[in-house]
Design an enzyme around this catalytic site. Structure first.
Site, short mmCIF file in Angstrom:
data_model
loop_
_atom_site.label_atom_id
_atom_site.label_comp_id
_atom_site.label_asym_id
_atom_site.label_seq_id
_atom_site.Cartn_x
_atom_site.Cartn_y
_atom_site.Cartn_z
N THR A 43 0.84 -1.21 0.00
CA THR A 43 0.00 0.00 0.00
C THR A 43 0.87 1.26 0.00
O THR A 43 0.57 2.23 -0.68
CB THR A 43 -0.93 0.00 1.23
N HIS A 46 2.03 1.85 -3.42
CA HIS A 46 0.97 2.46 -4.25
C HIS A 46 0.88 3.96 -4.00
O HIS A 46 0.74 4.75 -4.94
CB HIS A 46 -0.39 1.82 -3.95
N HIS A 66 2.12 2.37 8.06
CA HIS A 66 1.15 1.85 9.04
C HIS A 66 1.61 0.60 9.77
O HIS A 66 0.97 0.18 10.74
CB HIS A 66 -0.21 1.58 8.37
N CYS A 99 -21.55 0.07 13.89
CA CYS A 99 -22.30 -0.39 12.70
C CYS A 99 -22.74 -1.84 12.91
O CYS A 99 -22.34 -2.51 13.85
CB CYS A 99 -21.45 -0.23 11.43
N CYS A 102 -19.75 -4.27 13.24
CA CYS A 102 -19.05 -4.13 14.52
C CYS A 102 -19.88 -4.73 15.65
O CYS A 102 -19.36 -5.41 16.53
CB CYS A 102 -18.76 -2.66 14.80
N CYS A 110 -16.19 -3.65 9.21
CA CYS A 110 -16.81 -2.37 9.57
C CYS A 110 -17.01 -1.48 8.34
O CYS A 110 -16.10 -1.31 7.53
CB CYS A 110 -15.92 -1.63 10.58
N LEU A 265 -7.08 -13.48 -0.77
CA LEU A 265 -6.62 -12.18 -0.26
C LEU A 265 -6.24 -11.21 -1.38
O LEU A 265 -6.49 -10.01 -1.27
CB LEU A 265 -5.42 -12.38 0.68
N GLY A 266 -5.62 -11.72 -2.44
CA GLY A 266 -5.12 -10.85 -3.52
C GLY A 266 -6.25 -10.06 -4.16
O GLY A 266 -7.36 -10.58 -4.33
#
Ligand SMILES: [Zn+2]
Ligand SMILES: [Zn+2]
Length: 345
Positions: A43, A46, A66, A99, A102, A110, A265-266
């Site tokens: 990420t 990107h 992150h 929500c 959650c 979420c 996952l990809g």
């Protein structure tokens, strides 16, 4: 007090090194963390390259990054789950808690998710301010460079552990840094046969070193035929999909066994062509979409794997750079000749 931070300063490629105030003004639920190690995610690449997704999502100026391990140096007055001196890492999805998802405990789904280093200031800096509910207290004996990769490792854990893989044949499709961690997890969890599928020579060698019994390069071999040869023509029990590549995913539907499982996952673009009746319905397969990490089960499983001492972490984290060598680190990441890359502020 001021600190070094790497930010996305303008709507264009690159990161900018700046001095900015340490975010010391904490809300009651927030924690100030001194960053000890931060790892680079796809990420981040990107955002660095400023691809279409980041152009739509990122609002500069923003401190990026992150994935981290750091030390708690200040806490807001309502914080109970961490204390001064704790070595922590962070779940990067900040969820709303109210929500429908959650309330059901499916926090990873979420609908109001904000992401650290994407929507809020991140950890490619000397200090970062984070909400306490996102923090995980680490085993302080583990090297921070390994603690910093728990967030992406949690993705691999979520992908590999949703369906049981002990004594099963497993195909790991795509061996970028997270897929490689997936290969290693399959080994540690006792998969009977690990078949890795990858085109990049560096990653092929890594996959072997991390526990793959067979590595197939789809540029050189017919993947479907080779997987069937390796599995008595029955196919694999579990597919763990990390590539997001259309042709690779379509092939996986052909070599997954009857009653098999697919953990996906990809992220790819566009639509797939699959034979819905033959390859899904009559095969009786299960398909699971992996979104982030289960909060916080994936973190507990990740910690268990780290504490087991069985993961080949020195093969997974391949490079460590001072954060000031951001450009070199990003170039290495983009080269495809690395596993996880860790930055030290
Ligand atoms: Zn990440
Ligand atoms: Zn929510």
């Amino acid at each position: 007090m001021e600190m070094v931070a790497y930010i996305k300063a303008t709507r264009g490629p690159g990161f900018t090194r700046v001095m900015k105030p340490v975010p010391e003004d904490l809300k009651d639920n927030e924690v100030l963390i001194k960053v000890l190690a931060a790892s680079i995610c796809g990420t981040d690449v990107h955002i660095y390259e400023w691809n279409q997704w980041s152009q739509n999502r990122i609002k500069p100026p923003l401190t990026v990054g992150h994935e981290l391990a750091g030390k708690v140096i200040k806490v807001g007055k309502d914080v109970k789950n961490v204390k001064l001196g704790d070595i922590v890492s962070a779940e990067t999805h900040i969820v709303c808690g109210t929500c429908e998802w959650c309330q059901r405990g499916e926090y990873h789904l979420c609908e109001n998710t904000q992401i650290i280093g994407v929507d809020t200031d991140g950890c490619f800096a000397e200090y970062v301010r984070l909400p306490s509910q996102n923090l995980i207290v680490n085993n302080p004996k583990t090297d921070p460079k390994y603690l910093s990769i728990q967030e992406p490792m949690g993705n691999a854990v979520h992908t590999m552990m949703h369906f049981p893989i002990k004594d099963k044949t497993v195909a790991v499709v795509g061996c970028g840094p997270i897929g490689l961690i997936g290969v290693n997890i399959a080994k540690v969890l006792g998969a009977k046969k690990i078949i890795a599928i990858e085109v990049n020579d560096y990653r092929i060698e890594k996959a072997k070193a991390l526990g793959a019994h067979v590595v197939i390069n789809p540029m050189k071999e017919d993947v479907i035929e080779r997987v069937l040869q390796e599995t008595n023509r029955k196919g694999v029990d579990v597919v763990a999909e990390f590539s997001g590549k259309k042709s690779a995913i379509e092939a996986a539907f052909k070599y997954v066994k009857k009653g098999g499982k697919m953990s996906m996952l990809g992220i790819g673009n566009g639509n797939l062509e699959i034979n819905f009746s033959d390859d899904i319905v009559f095969k009786g397969i299960s398909i699971y979409g992996v979104v982030g990490r289960e909060m916080f089960r994936s973190w507990e499983q990740t910690r268990m794997l780290l504490d087991s001492g069985k993961m080949n972490l020195d093969q997974i984290v391949t490079h460590v750079y001072p954060m000031d060598q951001m450009e070199e680190a990003m170039a290495m990441m983009i080269s495809g000749r690395s596993g996880k890359i860790v930055l030290i502020p």
